[in-house]
Motif scaffolding. Structure first.
Motif, PDB file in Angstrom:
ATOM      1  N   LEU A 157      -3.591   8.942   6.342  1.00 16.98           N
ATOM      2  CA  LEU A 157      -2.415   9.304   5.536  1.00 16.98           C
ATOM      3  C   LEU A 157      -1.868   8.125   4.746  1.00 16.98           C
ATOM      4  CD1 LEU A 157      -0.522  11.655   8.020  1.00 16.98           C
ATOM      5  CD2 LEU A 157      -2.451  12.127   6.525  1.00 16.98           C
ATOM      6  N   THR A 158      -2.683   7.111   4.468  1.00 15.43           N
ATOM      7  CA  THR A 158      -2.261   5.982   3.637  1.00 15.43           C
ATOM      8  C   THR A 158      -2.453   6.348   2.162  1.00 15.43           C
ATOM      9  OG1 THR A 158      -2.901   4.400   5.323  1.00 15.43           O
ATOM     10  CG2 THR A 158      -2.648   3.562   3.085  1.00 15.43           C
ATOM     11  N   TYR A 159      -1.403   6.093   1.342  1.00 13.85           N
ATOM     12  CA  TYR A 159      -1.475   6.394  -0.079  1.00 13.85           C
ATOM     13  C   TYR A 159      -2.480   5.469  -0.774  1.00 13.85           C
ATOM     14  CZ  TYR A 159       2.664   9.383   0.041  1.00 13.85           C
ATOM     15  OH  TYR A 159       3.555  10.396   0.275  1.00 13.85           O
ATOM     16  N   LEU A 160      -3.436   6.079  -1.543  1.00 13.81           N
ATOM     17  CA  LEU A 160      -4.376   5.307  -2.350  1.00 13.81           C
ATOM     18  C   LEU A 160      -4.077   5.433  -3.837  1.00 13.81           C
ATOM     19  CD1 LEU A 160      -7.716   6.117  -0.516  1.00 13.81           C
ATOM     20  CD2 LEU A 160      -6.195   4.171  -0.175  1.00 13.81           C
ATOM     21  N   ALA A 161      -3.617   6.608  -4.275  1.00 11.59           N
ATOM     22  CA  ALA A 161      -3.278   6.832  -5.685  1.00 11.59           C
ATOM     23  C   ALA A 161      -2.278   7.984  -5.734  1.00 11.59           C
ATOM     24  CB  ALA A 161      -4.520   7.158  -6.518  1.00 11.59           C
ATOM     25  N   ARG A 162      -1.507   8.042  -6.855  1.00 12.86           N
ATOM     26  CA  ARG A 162      -0.478   9.079  -6.935  1.00 12.86           C
ATOM     27  C   ARG A 162      -0.077   9.320  -8.384  1.00 12.86           C
ATOM     28  NH1 ARG A 162       5.091   9.798  -7.074  1.00 12.86           N
ATOM     29  NH2 ARG A 162       5.848  11.547  -5.832  1.00 12.86           N
ATOM     30  N   TRP A 163       0.172  10.562  -8.692  1.00 11.58           N
ATOM     31  CA  TRP A 163       0.838  10.937  -9.957  1.00 11.58           C
ATOM     32  C   TRP A 163       2.056  11.791  -9.605  1.00 11.58           C
ATOM     33  CZ3 TRP A 163       1.626   9.845 -14.792  1.00 11.58           C
ATOM     34  CH2 TRP A 163       2.325  10.747 -15.554  1.00 11.58           C
ATOM     35  N   PRO A 164       3.273  11.460 -10.115  1.00  5.97           N
ATOM     36  CA  PRO A 164       3.574  10.297 -10.948  1.00  5.97           C
ATOM     37  C   PRO A 164       3.392   8.999 -10.168  1.00  5.97           C
ATOM     38  CG  PRO A 164       5.347  11.942 -11.043  1.00  5.97           C
ATOM     39  CD  PRO A 164       4.455  12.335  -9.907  1.00  5.97           C
ATOM     40  N   GLU A 165       2.996   7.925 -10.884  1.00  7.10           N
ATOM     41  CA  GLU A 165       2.718   6.662 -10.228  1.00  7.10           C
ATOM     42  C   GLU A 165       3.981   6.095  -9.587  1.00  7.10           C
ATOM     43  OE1 GLU A 165      -0.294   4.071 -12.317  1.00  7.10           O
ATOM     44  OE2 GLU A 165       0.305   5.378 -13.969  1.00  7.10           O
ATOM     45  N   ASN A 166       3.856   5.564  -8.380  1.00  7.78           N
ATOM     46  CA  ASN A 166       4.992   5.006  -7.637  1.00  7.78           C
ATOM     47  C   ASN A 166       4.472   3.866  -6.772  1.00  7.78           C
ATOM     48  OD1 ASN A 166       7.247   4.397  -6.156  1.00  7.78           O
ATOM     49  ND2 ASN A 166       7.571   6.460  -5.360  1.00  7.78           N
ATOM     50  N   SER A 167       4.643   2.629  -7.276  1.00  3.38           N
ATOM     51  CA  SER A 167       4.113   1.475  -6.545  1.00  3.38           C
ATOM     52  C   SER A 167       4.780   1.295  -5.195  1.00  3.38           C
ATOM     53  CB  SER A 167       4.302   0.206  -7.387  1.00  3.38           C
ATOM     54  OG  SER A 167       5.682  -0.012  -7.664  1.00  3.38           O
ATOM     55  N   ALA A 168       5.988   1.888  -5.004  1.00  6.55           N
ATOM     56  CA  ALA A 168       6.701   1.700  -3.732  1.00  6.55           C
ATOM     57  C   ALA A 168       5.964   2.350  -2.557  1.00  6.55           C
ATOM     58  CB  ALA A 168       8.109   2.268  -3.839  1.00  6.55           C
ATOM     59  N   VAL A 169       5.150   3.396  -2.821  1.00  8.75           N
ATOM     60  CA  VAL A 169       4.472   4.084  -1.712  1.00  8.75           C
ATOM     61  C   VAL A 169       3.023   3.631  -1.521  1.00  8.75           C
ATOM     62  CG1 VAL A 169       5.905   6.102  -2.098  1.00  8.75           C
ATOM     63  CG2 VAL A 169       3.641   6.012  -3.129  1.00  8.75           C
ATOM     64  N   MET A 170       2.532   2.779  -2.447  1.00  6.34           N
ATOM     65  CA  MET A 170       1.141   2.354  -2.334  1.00  6.34           C
ATOM     66  C   MET A 170       0.946   1.573  -1.037  1.00  6.34           C
ATOM     67  SD  MET A 170      -0.390   3.618  -4.878  1.00  6.34           S
ATOM     68  CE  MET A 170      -1.917   2.735  -4.835  1.00  6.34           C
ATOM     69  N   GLY A 171      -0.074   1.963  -0.273  1.00  4.07           N
ATOM     70  CA  GLY A 171      -0.351   1.306   1.004  1.00  4.07           C
ATOM     71  C   GLY A 171       0.494   1.806   2.155  1.00  4.07           C
ATOM     72  N   GLN A 172       1.494   2.689   1.878  1.00  5.89           N
ATOM     73  CA  GLN A 172       2.330   3.249   2.938  1.00  5.89           C
ATOM     74  C   GLN A 172       1.707   4.541   3.473  1.00  5.89           C
ATOM     75  OE1 GLN A 172       5.104   1.505   3.933  1.00  5.89           O
ATOM     76  NE2 GLN A 172       4.407  -0.028   2.435  1.00  5.89           N
ATOM     77  N   ARG A 173       2.115   4.933   4.676  1.00  4.06           N
ATOM     78  CA  ARG A 173       1.596   6.169   5.257  1.00  4.06           C
ATOM     79  C   ARG A 173       2.599   7.303   5.074  1.00  4.06           C
ATOM     80  NH1 ARG A 173       0.001   6.025  11.104  1.00  4.06           N
ATOM     81  NH2 ARG A 173      -1.042   7.943  10.488  1.00  4.06           N
ATOM     82  N   ASN A 174       2.103   8.478   4.792  1.00  6.90           N
ATOM     83  CA  ASN A 174       2.939   9.656   4.606  1.00  6.90           C
ATOM     84  C   ASN A 174       3.170  10.326   5.971  1.00  6.90           C
ATOM     85  OD1 ASN A 174       4.292  11.905   3.784  1.00  6.90           O
ATOM     86  ND2 ASN A 174       2.642  12.715   2.506  1.00  6.90           N
ATOM     87  N   VAL A 175       4.016   9.687   6.781  1.00  8.67           N
ATOM     88  CA  VAL A 175       4.243  10.192   8.141  1.00  8.67           C
ATOM     89  C   VAL A 175       5.093  11.465   8.137  1.00  8.67           C
ATOM     90  CG1 VAL A 175       4.027   7.897   9.155  1.00  8.67           C
ATOM     91  CG2 VAL A 175       6.257   8.678   8.373  1.00  8.67           C
ATOM     92  N   HIS A 176       5.838  11.688   7.046  1.00  2.00           N
ATOM     93  CA  HIS A 176       6.729  12.853   7.009  1.00  2.00           C
ATOM     94  C   HIS A 176       5.952  14.167   6.983  1.00  2.00           C
ATOM     95  CE1 HIS A 176      10.125  10.178   6.392  1.00  2.00           C
ATOM     96  NE2 HIS A 176       9.449   9.570   5.433  1.00  2.00           N
ATOM     97  N   ASP A 177       4.730  14.127   6.386  1.00  2.00           N
ATOM     98  CA  ASP A 177       3.931  15.356   6.288  1.00  2.00           C
ATOM     99  C   ASP A 177       2.757  15.351   7.272  1.00  2.00           C
ATOM    100  OD1 ASP A 177       5.585  16.218   4.283  1.00  2.00           O
ATOM    101  OD2 ASP A 177       4.341  15.377   2.684  1.00  2.00           O
TER     102      ASP A 177
END
Length: 729
Positions: free
Chosen positions: A216-236
């Protein structure tokens, strides 16, 4: 016993109440059914989107895995004798060229590098010789070094030591002839590439799409958000667990009260999750309730309006009937008149029912109106295919160009261009904005059927239809606008010159009076003179800015270029603006911790117009002082961005540039606070003029909001080319 009329009126009221309740229940049931249908439709669409995204992502990962496997196999076949032998054989320009050719084949790959046994870069596709970086602390190197059986390893995203951009890596272990670890091949993949790919399937930017690793580690995202890069999406995490347990490894979820970086707190959203079959990756396609229930809400509002009208009609009808019953009880003699009134009421009810039917028909007609927009748009619309052939034109475009639709459909759009000029397709492809976003807006010259040229404003947008790219061009004849702009420029120039002479006299007179040229000036009068002098100086600056804008638009801004030491230019800028900064309660300093250090700046030469350079610095420093807090500090810094290019930065400690103002910050008359009560003052011309001046000096101007680690605030910068100082013996 109560009169029959009273009993009848009560029965009528009860029946009316039941009828209104039935209408409400029917409308509510219909609205709820529509809601369920809309949710089901979006679930199907979301599932389709997630499958398409997963297929595209899997295809790109196939390319990346193929690239790293081929490089590793080539090394293992030829040079995997020992760590030292590997380092010597791969530090060649031929091997660098081979890596560069690999990267050129795959747009998702940013860089391919080979690391030695110590984690040092031996060869890289990015440059030759390879940069002196040690990557032994990266997780992909540690995984290959410590785990011989790990295979190809997918890393956490990291910021590149070479470019500062976010990347995530695939790594492949290299072993010597005795099976020992002698290095690793790494492939850097660009999250920005995936973000751009996901943007095309983001429902016009209303959906969010994330690529995550299985942990669940963020690798890429649209819309782009550098704050979540490398973080884990533990909420979902619970949703991902449920998908993992299903046989088809995908699922659709509707959740409420979302938190974290993906969505705002309290937002209900629909999420489609798809696990890639061949790779440890997860696709997350998510839309908020405001998106997937938007059409349902519009239809529900229309139904509510119709229902309210129907209830109002029923209530009105029953009130009239009750009155008729009571009237008949009171006076049987008026039966004939009451009957006529009942006929009128029946006619009104028929009219109301007809109106309701018309409103329902209007809902269907509204869809047909979309087709009519093309035919009745105020601007000309031209549609072309990916070969530049015209597919459709609307009546306004026919009127602008002078061609009928039959004359242009199926022909090349070159017929709209003056001789020697680009056709519509070539014009679009020549725009950097179009290549990056698929959209462009520009002004150019077009030609009518009779050969008459005219200035045109073109808005170009690309879209996909049946797998082929199409272009929509909205054209507007701006001949009248150009005429008005010329008249405006002439008016501003005339007024500015006419104001400048008397204003100079006023400033001189105020300066003489304030300086005591006519004798002692009382303190109260002195403060008034100072106010008048200050405002006359502000008006002078405004007139100078207007004249500069007029010169820019006329292409008559003069420059006198000469070579100056960079340190001298910066010292002059600090000295000339120090008093202004002090009047605003802000300290202005030349940062001694800058790179290069201050002692080296004297040997660096800039070829600039010194006056125009100081005008740009004054604009940047003035803005920084205005938006800094009391007792704040404005720093002037330098930074080498290339061997022959230096960046000059003016940094404040304010709140940064608001997001809704960033796209138009360098436009004329643009201000973050444009209200009548704005507190910072100014004309909104300084940055627009500065941009033109820097352009004439072969430079670039821009800004960014600094992170808290960098001290926060807005950092405005200008990049200028350096001249090498000549050292005399």
């Amino acid at each position: 016993m109560k009169p029959a009329g009273v009993r009848t009126s009560r029965i009528a009221r009860a029946f009316g109440f039941c009828l209104v309740l039935a209408i409400l229940l029917a409308a509510s049931a219909f609205i709820w059914t529509l809601r369920l249908q809309e949710i089901h439709k979006w679930e199907k669409q979301s599932e389709t989107f997630s499958l398409v995204l997963a297929e595209n992502t899997s295809q790109q990962m196939d390319f990346a895995y193929t690239a790293i496997s081929s490089v590793a196999e080539r090394i293992q076949d030829r040079w995997s004798v020992s760590a030292d032998y590997l380092t010597k054989q791969l530090s060649t320009e031929d091997f660098h060229q081979m890596l560069a050719e690999k990267v050129a084949l795959f747009p998702a790959i940013e860089v391919i590098s080979v690391l030695d046994v110590h984690g040092d870069v031996v060869s890289s596709s990015r440059q030759f010789p390879a940069p002196k970086y040690n990557l032994a602390d990266r997780d992909y190197f540690e995984a290959q070094r410590d785990s011989p059986s790990v295979g190809i390893y997918l890393s956490n995203p990291v910021q590149s030591k070479a470019t500062g951009e976010w990347l995530f890596f695939l790594s492949h272990r290299l072993t010597g002839s005795d099976g020992e670890f002698i290095g690793a091949v790494i492939v850097g993949l660009s999250p920005n590439f995936y973000a751009q790919m996901y943007e095309k399937l983001s429902v016009n930017g209303r959906a969010s799409i994330s690529l995550l690793r299985e942990d669940l580690t963020y690798l890429a995202r649209w819309p782009e958000n550098s704050a979540v890069m490398g973080q884990r999406n533990v909420h979902d995490a619970s949703m991902y667990q449920r998908v993992h347990e299903q046989a088809k490894r995908s699922g659709i979820f509707i959740t409420g009260q979302a938190h974290g970086a993906e969505h705002a707190s309290g937002t209900t959203r629909m999420t489609a999750i798809k696990t890639l079959d061949k790779y440890p990756l997860i696709l997350n396609f998510s839309v908020d309730e405001d998106v997937y229930l938007a059409d349902w809400r519009k239809i529900s509002m229309a139904i509510a309006i119709v229902t309210a009208g129907a209830i109002a009609a029923v209530i009105a009808a029953f009130r009239i009937l009750i009155q008729l019953f009571l009237q008949r009880e009171r006076d049987m003699q008026d039966m004939t008149a009451l009957k006529r009134e009942a006929d009128v009421i029946n006619q009104n009810q028929t009219t109301l029912l007809a109106n309701l039917t018309q409103q329902q028909t209007a809902l269907k007609v509204s869809s047909d109106r979309l087709t009519a927009i093309f035919e009745n748009a105020a601007d000309g619309i031209v549609m072309i295919d990916d070969k530049g052939l015209v597919e459709a034109v609307n009546p306004v475009a026919e009127a602008i160009y002078g061609y009928s639709a039959q004359e242009v459909i199926g022909k090349n759009s070159q017929l709209f261009a003056p001789p020697g000029k680009q056709d519509l397709l070539e014009l679009a492809l020549s725009q950097q904005n179009f290549q990056r976003t698929g959209k462009a807006r520009l002004e150019t010259e077009r030609v009518r059927k009779d050969g008459t040229p005219f200035p045109a404003e073109l808005s170009i947008s690309a879209y996909q239809l049946a797998g082929e790219r199409k272009l929509i061009i909205i054209v507007r004849d701006i001949s009248e606008r150009r005429k008005i702009e010329r008249m405006k420029a002439e008016f501003i120039s005339t007024v500015s010159h006419e104001l400048r002479t008397p204003l100079t006299s006023i400033r001189g007179a105020l300066g003489l009076i304030g300086g005591g040229a006519i004798g002692f000036v009382p303190e109260k009068m002195r403060s008034l003179i100072q106010i008048a002098q200050k405002n006359s100086e502000s008006l002078t600056r405004l007139i100078n800015d207007l004249l500069d804008v007029q010169k820019i638009e006329a292409g008559k801004m003069d420059f006198e270029f000469a070579s100056f030491p960079l340190r001298q230019l910066l010292d002059n800028a600090i000295q000339q603006n120090q008093s202004m900064a002090g009047s605003l309660g802000v300290s202005l300093v030349l940062d001694e911790g800058a790179e290069p250090d201050l002692s080296a700046l004297g040997a660096m030469l800039l070829r600039v117009d010194a006056g125009r350079f100081q005008q740009v610095m004054a604009n940047l420093i003035s803005n920084a002082c205005k938006y800094s807090p009391d007792s704040g500090q404005v720093r002037v810094m330098t930074q080498m961005i290339a061997a022959n290019r230096v960046r000059i930065i003016v940094a404040d400690q304010g709140n940064g540039v608001p997001e809704n103002f960033r796209d138009r910050i360098f436009e004329k008359f643009s201000q973050a606070d444009s209200s009548d009560t704005r507190s910072k003052g100014g004309t909104g011309l300084g940055l627009a003029i500065s941009k033109v001046i820097v352009h004439y000096m072969d430079g670039d101007i821009g800004f960014y909001n600094a992170s808290p680690e960098q001290g926060g605030g807005a950092h405005f910068y200008i990049d200028l080319p350096l001249q090498t100082a000549t050292v005399k013996a």
